[in-house]
Design a protein around this motif. Sequence first.
Motif, PDB file in Angstrom:
ATOM      1  N   HIS A 382       1.077  -1.229   0.018  1.00 24.30           N
ATOM      2  CA  HIS A 382      -0.002   0.005  -0.286  1.00 24.30           C
ATOM      3  C   HIS A 382       0.812   1.177  -0.037  1.00 24.30           C
ATOM      4  O   HIS A 382       0.663   2.028  -0.207  1.00 24.30           O
ATOM      5  CB  HIS A 382      -0.861   0.223   1.007  1.00 24.30           C
ATOM      6  CG  HIS A 382      -1.589   1.557   1.320  1.00 24.30           C
ATOM      7  ND1 HIS A 382      -2.892   1.415   0.854  1.00 24.30           N
ATOM      8  CD2 HIS A 382      -1.454   2.221   2.060  1.00 24.30           C
ATOM      9  CE1 HIS A 382      -3.445   2.479   0.942  1.00 24.30           C
ATOM     10  NE2 HIS A 382      -3.174   2.782   1.865  1.00 24.30           N
ATOM     11  N   VAL A 383       2.344   1.271   0.824  1.00 23.92           N
ATOM     12  CA  VAL A 383       2.867   1.946   0.658  1.00 23.92           C
ATOM     13  C   VAL A 383       3.324   2.579  -0.304  1.00 23.92           C
ATOM     14  O   VAL A 383       3.881   4.112  -0.988  1.00 23.92           O
ATOM     15  CB  VAL A 383       3.969   2.107   1.577  1.00 23.92           C
ATOM     16  CG1 VAL A 383       4.759   3.460   2.100  1.00 23.92           C
ATOM     17  CG2 VAL A 383       2.940   2.406   3.565  1.00 23.92           C
ATOM     18  N   LEU A 384       3.189   1.929  -1.096  1.00 24.39           N
ATOM     19  CA  LEU A 384       3.555   1.841  -2.961  1.00 24.39           C
ATOM     20  C   LEU A 384       3.339   2.459  -3.891  1.00 24.39           C
ATOM     21  O   LEU A 384       3.439   3.480  -4.394  1.00 24.39           O
ATOM     22  CB  LEU A 384       4.695   0.715  -2.757  1.00 24.39           C
ATOM     23  CG  LEU A 384       6.606   0.704  -3.145  1.00 24.39           C
ATOM     24  CD1 LEU A 384       6.330   0.335  -1.220  1.00 24.39           C
ATOM     25  CD2 LEU A 384       6.977  -1.015  -3.410  1.00 24.39           C
ATOM     26  N   ALA A 385       1.971   2.177  -3.388  1.00 30.39           N
ATOM     27  CA  ALA A 385       0.703   2.033  -4.439  1.00 30.39           C
ATOM     28  C   ALA A 385       0.725   3.547  -3.999  1.00 30.39           C
ATOM     29  O   ALA A 385       0.185   4.437  -5.641  1.00 30.39           O
ATOM     30  CB  ALA A 385       0.079   1.277  -4.020  1.00 30.39           C
ATOM     31  N   ILE A 386       0.368   3.643  -3.169  1.00 28.55           N
ATOM     32  CA  ILE A 386       0.037   4.755  -3.059  1.00 28.55           C
ATOM     33  C   ILE A 386       0.877   6.658  -2.968  1.00 28.55           C
ATOM     34  O   ILE A 386       0.601   7.495  -3.671  1.00 28.55           O
ATOM     35  CB  ILE A 386      -0.493   5.514  -1.069  1.00 28.55           C
ATOM     36  CG1 ILE A 386       0.507   6.014  -0.283  1.00 28.55           C
ATOM     37  CG2 ILE A 386      -1.783   4.577  -1.576  1.00 28.55           C
ATOM     38  CD1 ILE A 386      -0.283   5.730   1.062  1.00 28.55           C
ATOM     39  N   MET A 458       7.204  17.904   0.704  1.00 27.50           N
ATOM     40  CA  MET A 458       6.582  17.725  -0.415  1.00 27.50           C
ATOM     41  C   MET A 458       7.116  16.819  -1.470  1.00 27.50           C
ATOM     42  O   MET A 458       6.562  16.990  -2.812  1.00 27.50           O
ATOM     43  CB  MET A 458       6.419  19.421  -0.699  1.00 27.50           C
ATOM     44  CG  MET A 458       5.649  20.192  -0.323  1.00 27.50           C
ATOM     45  SD  MET A 458       4.925  21.538  -0.342  1.00 27.50           S
ATOM     46  CE  MET A 458       4.196  21.432  -1.992  1.00 27.50           C
ATOM     47  N   ASP A 459       8.318  16.411  -0.921  1.00 25.50           N
ATOM     48  CA  ASP A 459       8.841  15.213  -1.602  1.00 25.50           C
ATOM     49  C   ASP A 459       8.219  14.564  -2.313  1.00 25.50           C
ATOM     50  O   ASP A 459       8.408  13.780  -1.908  1.00 25.50           O
ATOM     51  CB  ASP A 459      10.115  14.857  -0.954  1.00 25.50           C
ATOM     52  CG  ASP A 459      11.005  14.556  -1.598  1.00 25.50           C
ATOM     53  OD1 ASP A 459      11.210  13.687  -3.291  1.00 25.50           O
ATOM     54  OD2 ASP A 459      12.757  14.149  -1.111  1.00 25.50           O
ATOM     55  N   SER A 460       8.022  14.010  -3.744  1.00 24.58           N
ATOM     56  CA  SER A 460       7.911  12.939  -4.407  1.00 24.58           C
ATOM     57  C   SER A 460       8.603  12.148  -4.649  1.00 24.58           C
ATOM     58  O   SER A 460       7.917  11.358  -5.806  1.00 24.58           O
ATOM     59  CB  SER A 460       6.515  13.420  -5.334  1.00 24.58           C
ATOM     60  OG  SER A 460       7.279  14.069  -6.132  1.00 24.58           O
ATOM     61  N   SER A 461       9.807  12.292  -4.136  1.00 21.78           N
ATOM     62  CA  SER A 461      10.474  11.525  -5.016  1.00 21.78           C
ATOM     63  C   SER A 461      10.821   9.828  -4.901  1.00 21.78           C
ATOM     64  O   SER A 461       9.783   9.739  -3.553  1.00 21.78           O
ATOM     65  CB  SER A 461      11.446  12.416  -4.927  1.00 21.78           C
ATOM     66  OG  SER A 461      12.638  12.026  -4.036  1.00 21.78           O
ATOM     67  N   VAL A 462      11.817   8.859  -5.740  1.00 20.59           N
ATOM     68  CA  VAL A 462      11.562   7.600  -5.749  1.00 20.59           C
ATOM     69  C   VAL A 462      12.864   7.585  -4.036  1.00 20.59           C
ATOM     70  O   VAL A 462      12.315   7.002  -3.345  1.00 20.59           O
ATOM     71  CB  VAL A 462      12.758   7.520  -6.352  1.00 20.59           C
ATOM     72  CG1 VAL A 462      12.936   5.394  -6.052  1.00 20.59           C
ATOM     73  CG2 VAL A 462      11.829   7.040  -7.612  1.00 20.59           C
ATOM     74  N   ASN A 463      13.137   8.625  -3.790  1.00 21.85           N
ATOM     75  CA  ASN A 463      14.581   8.727  -2.656  1.00 21.85           C
ATOM     76  C   ASN A 463      12.792   9.038  -1.556  1.00 21.85           C
ATOM     77  O   ASN A 463      13.406   8.483  -0.442  1.00 21.85           O
ATOM     78  CB  ASN A 463      15.167   9.803  -2.719  1.00 21.85           C
ATOM     79  CG  ASN A 463      15.984   9.442  -3.488  1.00 21.85           C
ATOM     80  OD1 ASN A 463      16.813   8.749  -3.789  1.00 21.85           O
ATOM     81  ND2 ASN A 463      17.522  10.769  -3.323  1.00 21.85           N
ATOM     82  N   ASP A 464      12.411   9.354  -1.349  1.00 23.81           N
ATOM     83  CA  ASP A 464      11.481  10.121  -0.234  1.00 23.81           C
ATOM     84  C   ASP A 464      10.448   9.238  -0.386  1.00 23.81           C
ATOM     85  O   ASP A 464       9.993   8.109   0.199  1.00 23.81           O
ATOM     86  CB  ASP A 464      10.392  10.907  -1.217  1.00 23.81           C
ATOM     87  CG  ASP A 464       9.452  11.470   0.402  1.00 23.81           C
ATOM     88  OD1 ASP A 464       9.876  11.656   1.179  1.00 23.81           O
ATOM     89  OD2 ASP A 464       7.778  11.350   0.128  1.00 23.81           O
ATOM     90  N   LEU A 465       9.722   8.168  -1.749  1.00 23.77           N
ATOM     91  CA  LEU A 465       9.544   6.596  -1.674  1.00 23.77           C
ATOM     92  C   LEU A 465      10.283   5.843  -0.634  1.00 23.77           C
ATOM     93  O   LEU A 465       9.739   5.053   0.098  1.00 23.77           O
ATOM     94  CB  LEU A 465       9.132   6.123  -2.761  1.00 23.77           C
ATOM     95  CG  LEU A 465       8.275   4.642  -2.822  1.00 23.77           C
ATOM     96  CD1 LEU A 465       7.628   4.503  -1.127  1.00 23.77           C
ATOM     97  CD2 LEU A 465       8.754   4.700  -4.189  1.00 23.77           C
ATOM     98  N   ALA A 466      11.465   4.857  -0.511  1.00 20.15           N
ATOM     99  CA  ALA A 466      12.171   4.966  -0.067  1.00 20.15           C
ATOM    100  C   ALA A 466      12.888   5.575   1.343  1.00 20.15           C
ATOM    101  O   ALA A 466      12.109   4.571   2.282  1.00 20.15           O
ATOM    102  CB  ALA A 466      14.096   4.597  -0.895  1.00 20.15           C
TER     103      ALA A 466
END
Length: 757
Positions: A382-386, A458-466
């Motif tokens: 879920h965390v990845l999907a959203i 407000m970071d929406s990068s892959v780094n923030d996803l990590a």
Amino acid sequence: MPLPNKSHTSLASRKSSFFNAHQLANPPQPDVYYVGVDVGTGSARACLIDTNGIILGLSERPIKRHELKPNFITQNSTEIWNSICYCVKNCLRDSGVDPSEVFGIGFDATCSLVAINKDSDEPQAVGPDFSDHKENIILWMDHRAPDETNEINATGDKALKYVGGQMSIEMELPKIKWLKHNAPGGIDSMVFFDLPDFLTHRATKSNARSYNSTVCKQGFVPFGVEGSTTGWSKEFLESVDLHELVANDFEKLGGIPGKNGDFKSAGEIVGKLSAQAAEELGLTTECIVGSGVIDAYAGWIGTVAGKVDIPNAPEFSEESNGSISNSCGRLAAVAGTSTCHIAMTKDACFVKGVWGPYKDVMAPGYWLAEGGQSCTGALLAHVLAIHPANSELAHLAEASNLSKFDYLNLILETLTSDNKLRSVVSLAKHVFFYGDFHGNRSPIADPRMRASIIGQSMDSSVNDLAVQYFGACEFIAQQTRQIVEEMEKGGHEIDCVYMSGGQCRNGLLMRLLADCTGKPIIIPRYIDAAVVFGSALLGAVASKDSVDEHIKLRGRSRRSSILKSQTSLNNLTSTHSRQTSDYEEPHSPYTAPTATTSSTNMSTLVYASGHAGSHHQMNTMTPLGEEQADYFGGEGQKNQDSDSDEEEQTLSFGSKQNVQQDVQKGIHNKLQGLNLKPLTPSKAKKAESNPGDKLWKIMENMTGPGRVILPSDEQHPDRKLLNAKYKIFLEQCYKQQEYRNLVDQVEEENLKSLKKH
């Protein structure tokens, strides 16, 4: 039809196997095999194992579920049985094992309610379409009966004390109560089984029930508990308007033990396969069926006897006394979409928010408790999907030939290095992630709980996803600590956590679990197949006496004589089955439709690969040293990029990480500091005899080696930081309840004010 060539599974092949010679404690035995069947929410699986616990065949086939109305989720017992037969035949074909050499079979399944017509023994509809008798299973996750659940819990009956204080909407009495008031004609024509018990009934025609199913999910209270003399409570059932279940000495629920009912602990003999079931499964009528268990409990069986003897630590190298009491202190965490936490005790331990304690469900005289996290694997997905960067992550991971989680671990490692930080834990030190998106099962048992995340930007990068992904992993580990601590407050003594499921491959998550709980985390030999492997052990337990006779008489047992006399008849039956049976024959591995089936011939990967590096791949006895027990799985992570299909398949049933051959010098001191009980005791002690000891000895002999991840020293900076964040985690948990109560009180006052005007 001649049997396939047994070049991979013959006794001679096993004797000469490098793997067998160097890895197995038990010498090769005559050709004896067992089958395990696991029915999950979305698929049926079967495996075939030998006497050393090696999986030689594994097959899986999806099963459907229907949701004609919201919260009404049903399945079809005939489809499930057909899928089981398909998978068992696949295992036999792929392994090349003669069906006459399969001595036992065990079943596990989800705790779902099966309705059968009492006169015809055929499926009976459970709605919402009562004209469709194929749909005769109310799935565990069906939530059609909230009012019935509340009415049952409002009684405050003493039976509720042994299901965690109240019945869950997932349990089966609320569903039966709903059927009484909604099915045409009520429930007069029905009898009920929990799904594991239905499968043993379908296999043997026996009406025996398991303590595991009836105690855990149907309100059965074993003899002697709270003065119980019948198991079922007449007063309780009548108080919730279920008089029909009381009739004829509780016949619809399986009767009274020793009177008109037969109740079994895990792996006790239910009977032999009926002629019809033997034909459909491709086995023989001499195959013995063991009493089944709910799927999570099969995960307990398949993991907690794993051996983790550690060099340079004599206190861990003792021999077992053969008593099932050795399992006490070992928590099994059976992880998937959600995670179940199961622990055994000698005495009843009551823990708020933890189901049970359940007596006799695994062994007579012992109690089990079951905690759980509502979503773990589902949380990570879920965390990845959203997150806005999910699509970019998928592209980058695919380009790197890594899974999404492996790629995220790599990003975290890079961010830690680039920012010159001490560790990945300090990288996310200001992210406070509380992840009960789908309510809380344990330890606060509050379905209204929701997620909260502090520290987002407000970071929406892959780094923030990590970093968000790391926060979710940390939450899973911190909540596991919360559950463990509450269980210990209630009287459990938990020494270590035995994991199973695909999450075991995530080195980051496993390291966080070790450091948050302060307990060793044990990774089993069969990561993906621990549950179905556990069900195969039930078949081994049930058929042990038959196997002992067979070995003692060198294959000239009464069983062998019976099978020999039936050989010509069996050949005719087999031919007839192929011509007329509704049970589809397994496909060739080259033509099998990947959308409907998968199978793995493990004999090729284990025995036949003997000299081709199997020692390197399968040696999981050695624990991780500090270099590998880090937050990313250490050097072993590199092995996941292998181009070898054979290596990948082998590793999918153990660890996907290589294991360090030299243990760090400091490991002995680290173990001493943990003050742990031995996992496998040294001098053989005389054990108190218990029927559960047979189960335990089978588990010890066949489970095989595991791999241990030890927690860091208590003074390690990461442990200290995680301890500080645990206090914040608890505040996020309990403050949420306070906040809800505060606004709910205000809203109640507002409503009262509006009514006055």
